[in-house]
Scaffold this motif. Structure first.
Motif, PDB file in Angstrom:
ATOM      1  N   SER A  72       0.803  -1.219   0.000  1.00 23.13           N
ATOM      2  CA  SER A  72       0.000   0.000   0.000  1.00 23.13           C
ATOM      3  C   SER A  72       0.842   1.279   0.000  1.00 23.13           C
ATOM      4  O   SER A  72       0.298   2.367  -0.141  1.00 23.13           O
ATOM      5  CB  SER A  72      -0.947   0.006   1.198  1.00 23.13           C
ATOM      6  OG  SER A  72      -0.218   0.090   2.397  1.00 23.13           O
ATOM      7  N   ARG A  73       2.161   1.157   0.130  1.00 25.38           N
ATOM      8  CA  ARG A  73       3.033   2.339   0.116  1.00 25.38           C
ATOM      9  C   ARG A  73       3.160   2.888  -1.304  1.00 25.38           C
ATOM     10  O   ARG A  73       3.133   2.126  -2.269  1.00 25.38           O
ATOM     11  CB  ARG A  73       4.428   1.987   0.617  1.00 25.38           C
ATOM     12  CG  ARG A  73       4.469   1.608   2.083  1.00 25.38           C
ATOM     13  CD  ARG A  73       5.859   1.226   2.491  1.00 25.38           C
ATOM     14  NE  ARG A  73       6.775   2.339   2.348  1.00 25.38           N
ATOM     15  CZ  ARG A  73       7.256   3.046   3.364  1.00 25.38           C
ATOM     16  NH1 ARG A  73       6.921   2.736   4.580  1.00 25.38           N
ATOM     17  NH2 ARG A  73       8.082   4.043   3.158  1.00 25.38           N
ATOM     18  N   PRO A  74       3.347   4.201  -1.440  1.00 29.82           N
ATOM     19  CA  PRO A  74       3.625   4.759  -2.771  1.00 29.82           C
ATOM     20  C   PRO A  74       4.918   4.170  -3.327  1.00 29.82           C
ATOM     21  O   PRO A  74       5.845   3.850  -2.569  1.00 29.82           O
ATOM     22  CB  PRO A  74       3.790   6.258  -2.505  1.00 29.82           C
ATOM     23  CG  PRO A  74       3.145   6.498  -1.184  1.00 29.82           C
ATOM     24  CD  PRO A  74       3.258   5.217  -0.408  1.00 29.82           C
ATOM     25  N   ASP A  75       4.993   4.015  -4.628  1.00 27.60           N
ATOM     26  CA  ASP A  75       6.159   3.394  -5.254  1.00 27.60           C
ATOM     27  C   ASP A  75       7.474   4.049  -4.878  1.00 27.60           C
ATOM     28  O   ASP A  75       8.471   3.371  -4.686  1.00 27.60           O
ATOM     29  CB  ASP A  75       6.010   3.396  -6.781  1.00 27.60           C
ATOM     30  CG  ASP A  75       4.993   2.374  -7.260  1.00 27.60           C
ATOM     31  OD1 ASP A  75       4.701   1.435  -6.501  1.00 27.60           O
ATOM     32  OD2 ASP A  75       4.503   2.522  -8.390  1.00 27.60           O
ATOM     33  N   GLU A  76       7.495   5.369  -4.744  1.00 26.56           N
ATOM     34  CA  GLU A  76       8.757   6.048  -4.444  1.00 26.56           C
ATOM     35  C   GLU A  76       9.251   5.759  -3.030  1.00 26.56           C
ATOM     36  O   GLU A  76      10.407   6.004  -2.709  1.00 26.56           O
ATOM     37  CB  GLU A  76       8.659   7.563  -4.678  1.00 26.56           C
ATOM     38  CG  GLU A  76       7.654   8.271  -3.801  1.00 26.56           C
ATOM     39  CD  GLU A  76       6.249   8.343  -4.390  1.00 26.56           C
ATOM     40  OE1 GLU A  76       5.411   9.009  -3.787  1.00 26.56           O
ATOM     41  OE2 GLU A  76       5.991   7.715  -5.436  1.00 26.56           O
ATOM     42  N   LEU A  77       8.399   5.222  -2.164  1.00 28.57           N
ATOM     43  CA  LEU A  77       8.806   4.893  -0.799  1.00 28.57           C
ATOM     44  C   LEU A  77       9.113   3.410  -0.593  1.00 28.57           C
ATOM     45  O   LEU A  77       9.496   3.003   0.494  1.00 28.57           O
ATOM     46  CB  LEU A  77       7.726   5.321   0.199  1.00 28.57           C
ATOM     47  CG  LEU A  77       7.431   6.813   0.263  1.00 28.57           C
ATOM     48  CD1 LEU A  77       6.294   7.082   1.229  1.00 28.57           C
ATOM     49  CD2 LEU A  77       8.663   7.602   0.652  1.00 28.57           C
ATOM     50  N   LYS A  78       8.937   2.597  -1.620  1.00 35.40           N
ATOM     51  CA  LYS A  78       9.151   1.152  -1.478  1.00 35.40           C
ATOM     52  C   LYS A  78      10.620   0.772  -1.491  1.00 35.40           C
ATOM     53  O   LYS A  78      10.988  -0.276  -1.006  1.00 35.40           O
ATOM     54  CB  LYS A  78       8.411   0.397  -2.582  1.00 35.40           C
ATOM     55  CG  LYS A  78       6.923   0.392  -2.387  1.00 35.40           C
ATOM     56  CD  LYS A  78       6.237  -0.433  -3.433  1.00 35.40           C
ATOM     57  CE  LYS A  78       4.739  -0.417  -3.207  1.00 35.40           C
ATOM     58  NZ  LYS A  78       4.025  -1.128  -4.255  1.00 35.40           N
ATOM     59  N   GLY A  79      11.449   1.607  -2.053  1.00 36.58           N
ATOM     60  CA  GLY A  79      12.860   1.262  -2.144  1.00 36.58           C
ATOM     61  C   GLY A  79      13.103   0.399  -3.365  1.00 36.58           C
ATOM     62  O   GLY A  79      12.179  -0.083  -4.009  1.00 36.58           O
ATOM     63  N   GLY A  80      14.345   0.204  -3.664  1.00 39.01           N
ATOM     64  CA  GLY A  80      14.704  -0.560  -4.855  1.00 39.01           C
ATOM     65  C   GLY A  80      15.014  -1.998  -4.534  1.00 39.01           C
ATOM     66  O   GLY A  80      15.091  -2.395  -3.379  1.00 39.01           O
ATOM     67  N   ILE A  81      15.220  -2.743  -5.571  1.00 34.48           N
ATOM     68  CA  ILE A  81      15.642  -4.138  -5.445  1.00 34.48           C
ATOM     69  C   ILE A  81      17.160  -4.141  -5.516  1.00 34.48           C
ATOM     70  O   ILE A  81      17.754  -3.525  -6.399  1.00 34.48           O
ATOM     71  CB  ILE A  81      15.036  -5.001  -6.566  1.00 34.48           C
ATOM     72  CG1 ILE A  81      13.524  -5.004  -6.442  1.00 34.48           C
ATOM     73  CG2 ILE A  81      15.598  -6.410  -6.533  1.00 34.48           C
ATOM     74  CD1 ILE A  81      12.818  -5.692  -7.580  1.00 34.48           C
ATOM     75  N   TYR A  82      17.774  -4.808  -4.547  1.00 32.97           N
ATOM     76  CA  TYR A  82      19.221  -4.856  -4.546  1.00 32.97           C
ATOM     77  C   TYR A  82      19.701  -5.822  -5.617  1.00 32.97           C
ATOM     78  O   TYR A  82      19.233  -6.945  -5.709  1.00 32.97           O
ATOM     79  CB  TYR A  82      19.752  -5.310  -3.181  1.00 32.97           C
ATOM     80  CG  TYR A  82      19.421  -4.331  -2.079  1.00 32.97           C
ATOM     81  CD1 TYR A  82      19.998  -3.069  -2.062  1.00 32.97           C
ATOM     82  CD2 TYR A  82      18.532  -4.660  -1.079  1.00 32.97           C
ATOM     83  CE1 TYR A  82      19.704  -2.162  -1.064  1.00 32.97           C
ATOM     84  CE2 TYR A  82      18.223  -3.761  -0.075  1.00 32.97           C
ATOM     85  CZ  TYR A  82      18.821  -2.519  -0.079  1.00 32.97           C
ATOM     86  OH  TYR A  82      18.524  -1.629   0.906  1.00 32.97           O
ATOM     87  N   PRO A  83      20.666  -5.372  -6.445  1.00 37.59           N
ATOM     88  CA  PRO A  83      21.184  -6.279  -7.473  1.00 37.59           C
ATOM     89  C   PRO A  83      21.909  -7.445  -6.835  1.00 37.59           C
ATOM     90  O   PRO A  83      22.420  -7.341  -5.722  1.00 37.59           O
ATOM     91  CB  PRO A  83      22.131  -5.401  -8.287  1.00 37.59           C
ATOM     92  CG  PRO A  83      22.379  -4.192  -7.466  1.00 37.59           C
ATOM     93  CD  PRO A  83      21.272  -4.073  -6.459  1.00 37.59           C
TER      94      PRO A  83
END
Length: 88
Positions: A72-83
């Protein structure tokens, strides 16, 4: 007798892979629990064994509630996927 560092690659032998999963599963859940307590954070963990058996851990309440909070968080607050291979 010391521990040998294993390279992070798929174990080809299916039986060995299942044995390794069985041995390490409880340790991973314990680490998730420790992280939750030490850092006062909510941790949700889902794992499927090589045979398809399901294991979950939630530090507070239900694992579904933790993941619904994330979804339910906005996309910009979800963080990225670590490579793969990243240490951060």
């Amino acid at each position: 007798m010391g521990w040998n560092k294993l390279s992070a690659r798929k174990i080809d032998n299916q039986t060995s892979r299942q044995v390794m999963y069985s041995k390490r599963k409880d340790a991973i859940v314990k680490k998730a629990s420790e992280l939750s307590v030490l850092c006062d954070t909510d941790v949700g963990l889902l794992m499927f064994s090589p045979t398809g058996r399901f294991t979950s851990f939630a530090s507070n309440g239900r694992v579904e509630d933790i993941f619904l909070r994330f979804i339910s968080r906005p996309d910009e607050l979800k963080g990225g996927i670590y490579p793969e291979g990243s240490s951060s």
